[in-house]
Scaffold this motif. Structure first.
Motif, PDB file in Angstrom:
ATOM      1  N   ARG B 700       0.834  -1.207   0.000  1.00  0.00           N
ATOM      2  CA  ARG B 700       0.000   0.000   0.000  1.00  0.00           C
ATOM      3  C   ARG B 700       0.869   1.256   0.000  1.00  0.00           C
ATOM      4  NH1 ARG B 700      -4.852   0.714   4.341  1.00  0.00           N
ATOM      5  NH2 ARG B 700      -6.326   0.209   2.687  1.00  0.00           N
ATOM      6  N   THR B 701       1.911   1.233   0.856  1.00  0.00           N
ATOM      7  CA  THR B 701       2.797   2.397   0.937  1.00  0.00           C
ATOM      8  C   THR B 701       3.490   2.620  -0.404  1.00  0.00           C
ATOM      9  OG1 THR B 701       3.195   1.643   3.167  1.00  0.00           O
ATOM     10  CG2 THR B 701       4.580   3.433   2.385  1.00  0.00           C
ATOM     11  N   ALA B 703       2.502   1.699  -3.334  1.00  0.00           N
ATOM     12  CA  ALA B 703       1.543   2.166  -4.333  1.00  0.00           C
ATOM     13  C   ALA B 703       1.293   3.657  -4.160  1.00  0.00           C
ATOM     14  CB  ALA B 703       0.237   1.380  -4.204  1.00  0.00           C
ATOM     15  N   ALA B 704       1.183   4.112  -2.904  1.00  0.00           N
ATOM     16  CA  ALA B 704       0.961   5.538  -2.641  1.00  0.00           C
ATOM     17  C   ALA B 704       2.128   6.361  -3.179  1.00  0.00           C
ATOM     18  CB  ALA B 704       0.787   5.763  -1.143  1.00  0.00           C
ATOM     19  N   ARG B 705       3.357   5.853  -2.986  1.00  0.00           N
ATOM     20  CA  ARG B 705       4.538   6.561  -3.509  1.00  0.00           C
ATOM     21  C   ARG B 705       4.473   6.675  -5.024  1.00  0.00           C
ATOM     22  NH1 ARG B 705       8.508   3.958   0.213  1.00  0.00           N
ATOM     23  NH2 ARG B 705       8.323   5.277   2.051  1.00  0.00           N
TER      24      ARG B 705
END
Lengths: 166, 714
Positions: B700-701, B703-705
């Motif tokens: 998730r992290t 993907a956010a980046r």
């Protein structure tokens, strides 16, 4: 994709995490599972200024969801009428296959129930004509929820305004 | 308000589960998963884990079936949902089952089978943890004779042991003797807690296993107890009926002393009706009475010649031997009877002089009621057994027995299965001997009952309630062999234990417990850690025996019991049915996930499944952990150690699977086998192959980046 669009205007988001809290409250969750999360990225220099982006990460309700095909029990489903991807808790046995399958880490582990919980756009609220908890609570008014077809694209408006000001 | 609903024997949910369970094996693929899901949802309702989502879920799964599965699974479930809706709602909302068979914690089959309901799995596990004093303490909660029972109990518990369906039952009986011996040798048994002293005095007539057990449990409740015994020593049949080579007298003495140490007074040489009466006891201030008078007379054959000199009763011979004055016997002795007492008599006779000892019984070798291993030992000690002969008449010369004529016994039981032997009077044989000992059963001497108006049956048994021990006289209770006829010691102990509860209720004026005398769980002991191969391969241990040549002409203990190593192994073999209820939820979710790794077996105890098939699990387990979540009792554990994920069932590690670790944070997040299965199911079916090297949180992290990399700030 679902027929809905949950748009985060990153320019407006102040990273207050109200959306996250409202989501958990609505689903009655403990600290660990986060059906939606605000991920701070940065700070990094934008036009000489240090800036942090707050990225709103719910479920994207994919057209062909990995989680649904990975689920061996049929608990993870895509609602035919509007494309919302949700878990039927009675069918979930907690094997976590969906969690390994999702490239975005959307399905969350609820240790309290031993089952997966995920963003379902607060289906019951949507069915009752309300907006999801996150979009309802958003303090900076950066979360917008509507049917994709009815959605005004703020970025397009903003771009048009910027052009007009030139 | 009193609930007036009629009790039903068994809930329809249990019935449906039992019918549908075998169907799982009949289907493959998604149908199989769905049948398992139906059984799982029903089981969750039965176990009290049902939610309001369960009925719609059952409905939707039941509707998916086609063809054969629709007929056999889908339709029955749908009609159940329709016709039993109200009862299903009561199960879900009120957690109420009309039959009373749902939402229950089942005692282990062994504990249930033990008449005194000793919490066997708990004490076995404590032995496995080398906590011997505590193990003995657990046994002492339900019986006062751990060691004696460990030496002589015919162990109905082992008949019920589910390990017996996998290979052979746990040596439960010998484990009791083992832990009692260690506790006794290391500072004695732990002292059980005694309730504050109560003023009421209780009199017990008969110091056998039943009377002494009542004395023990009443003393623990704080009563002043006096036991009256007509013979010179306490112990009853444990002392006078069981030969010392099976139960050494010093062991019995130690256990009786523990009862005396609780403040129980034992008056020997005191015969009821002669030395004291019910009235004299009442005058002495006793408020309640327990008659455990047993069966002290040898039953007679009722054939001519029974009164000849040289004819003895089996029980009389055992009693005289125990008192140290064995009867004088000739060189050749015949013992009549095929039960355990007859074997005890023959082996005792063999030790007190005669050169040639034979047993003659009505039964064939298979029908003989004596324990197989006792018969084996008797033969090993040189005793000859003749089967299918019945004594016709005893012959003598000058009033002294010389020979016995037998006729062929053609069948022992009649068509209704009752003891009713028939003979062929044409086939006869005669055996000469110096003595004949009749060990064909015992009868009660209830001549004391009439003067005090205590009701007895025509057969001489005291009439008493088999559960509570109440007789026709208020405050007078009775139990043991004298009430229900010849049974094993643990039955007498259990009767004594139940009578103690009833007498306490009588004395305090309180209501007896309902339902009465359920098995009580005495602990929740941690599992022993071992590997599946060890669990499967460990074989039942047999008692160490003293060599044959050391047995003749003495009464040394023959069975020496288990070694430390054997005892640990027996503890490890236990399937822990106290913790594993055999509800099958682990198997159902494993089938639903598609792994089919956990496969339980149906057992003779129809209310539960049991887990034997470790090899199948080892081969197929994917380490997903669904079973860990499904088990309502926390019996399955999944631990990540180094690069391995270890899954254990009741402490037995069945699977060790290589783990995937997150490239970013390093945390383990799935077994390689599980991840490959997920890839197969999702990526291949979607035609996309993603590289999955991150745990869900880091995914998730990351993907956010990625989403902010090419951000256009409008």
């Amino acid at each position: 994709m679902s027929i809905y669009y949950l748009y985060q205007d990153k320019k407006k988001c102040i990273g207050c995490s109200s959306c996250k809290v409202a989501c958990k409250t609505n689903k009655n969750l403990t600290a660990d599972p986060k059906p939606t999360d605000i991920i701070p990225v940065g700070p990094r220099l934008v036009e000489g200024q240090p800036r942090t982006s707050f990225v709103f990460m719910p479920c994207f309700h994919c057209e062909n969801p990995w989680c649904v095909v990975a689920c061996p029990t049929g608990a993870m489903q895509k609602r035919p009428k509007d494309g919302i991807v949700f878990v039927n808790p009675a069918l979930c046995v907690g094997c976590k296959s969906c969690m390994s399958a999702c490239p975005w880490g959307a399905p969350q582990w609820n240790a309290e129930t031993g089952k997966v919980v995920k963003c379902d756009y607060c289906m019951e609220r949507v069915d009752a004509g309300l907006k999801p908890a996150c979009a309802t609570i958003c303090t900076a008014h950066c979360l917008r929820f509507d049917k994709a077809a009815d959605m005004q694209d703020v970025r397009r408006e903003r771009y048009a305004k910027a052009i007009a000001e030139l | 308000m009193v609930d007036r609903e009629l009790p039903i024997n068994r809930c329809f949910i249990s019935g449906a589960i039992e019918t549908l369970y075998p169907c799982i094996e009949n289907y493959q693929g998604s149908e199989r998963n769905s049948v398992a899901r139906i059984v799982r949802l029903l089981t969750e309702i039965r176990e009290g884990k049902g939610t309001r989502d369960h009925l719609p879920a059952l409905q939707s799964v039941a509707e998916t079936f086609d063809g054969d599965a629709k007929q056999r699974v889908g339709m029955p479930v749908l009609s159940l949902l329709k016709e039993r809706q109200e009862e299903l709602f009561r199960h879900l909302e009120e957690k109420k089952c009309l039959a009373g068979t749902c939402f229950r914690h089942l005692p282990a089959p062994c504990q249930n089978a033990c008449p005194a309901h000793i919490d066997i799995p708990t004490f076995l596990a404590l032995i496995g943890h080398s906590r011997y004093a505590e193990a003995t303490e657990v046994i002492l909660k339900d019986i006062p004779f751990p060691w004696a029972c460990g030496l002589i109990c015919p162990h109905p518990c082992e008949e019920a042991c589910l390990r017996g369906e996998m290979d052979e039952p746990i040596s439960i009986q010998l484990m009791k003797a083992y832990t009692a011996r260690l506790a006794a040798d290391n500072g004695g048994y732990p002292s059980p807690p005694v309730a504050p002293h109560k003023p009421e005095k209780v009199a017990i007539v008969g110091a056998g296993p039943s009377g002494l057990s009542t004395a023990y449990f009443l003393a623990l409740k704080g009563y002043g107890v006096t036991v009256f015994e007509k013979l010179p020593y306490a112990g009853g049949m444990l002392r006078y009926g069981i030969p010392a080579y099976r139960l050494p007298k010093d062991i019995l003495d130690r256990e009786i002393k523990n009862i005396v140490d609780l403040g129980v007074e034992i008056r020997t040489h005191a015969a009821f009706g002669k030395d004291f009466t019910l009235d004299s006891l009442k005058k002495e201030g006793f408020k309640a009475f327990y008659f455990a008078t047993g069966l002290s007379l040898s039953r007679r054959l009722n054939v001519p010649g029974e009164d000849l000199e040289g004819v003895l009763g089996g029980i009389d011979l055992l009693r005289m031997t125990a008192l140290g004055v064995p009867p004088k016997l000739g060189d050749k002795v015949i013992v009549i009877g095929g039960g355990n007492v007859a074997v005890d008599v023959a082996r005792t006779v063999n030790r007190i002089g005669p050169k040639e000892v034979s047993m003659v019984c009505l039964e064939t070798p298979e029908q003989m009621p004596a324990w197989k291993h006792e018969v084996h030992d008797a033969k090993a000690e040189g005793i000859t057994i003749y089967h299918s002969w019945g004594p016709r008449h005893l012959m003598g010369k000058d009033g002294r027995f010389t020979a016995v004529e037998f006729m062929r016994c053609t069948s022992v039981f009649d068509a209704q299965g009752r003891f009713n032997p028939s003979y062929d009077a044409c086939e006869l044989t005669t055996m000469e001997a110096d003595n004949i000992i009749l060990a064909i059963g015992q009868s009660a001497d209830s001549s004391f009952a009439k003067p005090m108006n205590l009701e007895v049956t025509p057969g001489g048994a005291i009439k008493a309630d088999l559960v509570t021990g109440e007789t026709n006289l208020p405050g007078v209770f009775a139990g043991g062999d004298g009430v229900y006829g010849p049974r094993i010691a643990i039955d007498a102990i259990a009767a004594g234990k139940r009578a103690a509860v009833s007498m306490d209720c009588y004395l305090t004026g309180s209501e007896p417990p309902l339902p009465p005398f359920e098995p009580i769980t005495r602990g929740n002991v941690d599992f022993l850690s071992l590997t599946a191969s060890e669990k499967v391969q460990l074989k039942r241990s047999q008692s160490i025996m003293i060599p044959l040549e050391e047995r003749s002409a003495n009464f040394r203990q023959v069975e020496l019991g288990l070694t430390d190593h054997m005892a640990l192994n027996e503890a490890k073999r236990c399937l822990r049915c106290d913790r594993c209820q055999g509800d099958g939820l682990c198997q159902y979710v494993c089938t639903e996930v598609g792994a089919n790794a956990l496969r339980l077996a149906q057992t003779k105890d129809t209310s539960r499944l049991a887990y034997f098939d470790f090899a199948n699990t080892r081969e197929k387990c994917i380490g997903c952990g669904s079973c860990v979540i499904a088990c309502p009792h926390g019996n399955i554990e999944m631990k990540d150690e180094g690069s391995l994920r270890k899954v254990s069932f009741c402490g037995t590690v069945h699977s060790e699977l290589p783990l995937e670790r997150c490239d970013l944070c390093g945390a383990p997040y799935a077994s390689t086998k599980h991840l490959n299965l997920v890839k197969e199911r999702s990526d291949l079916s979607l035609g996309l192959d993603l590289e999955r090297t991150l745990c869900p949180e880091c995914s998730r992290t990351a993907a956010a980046r990625r989403m902010t990399e090419n951000i256009v700030t409008f």
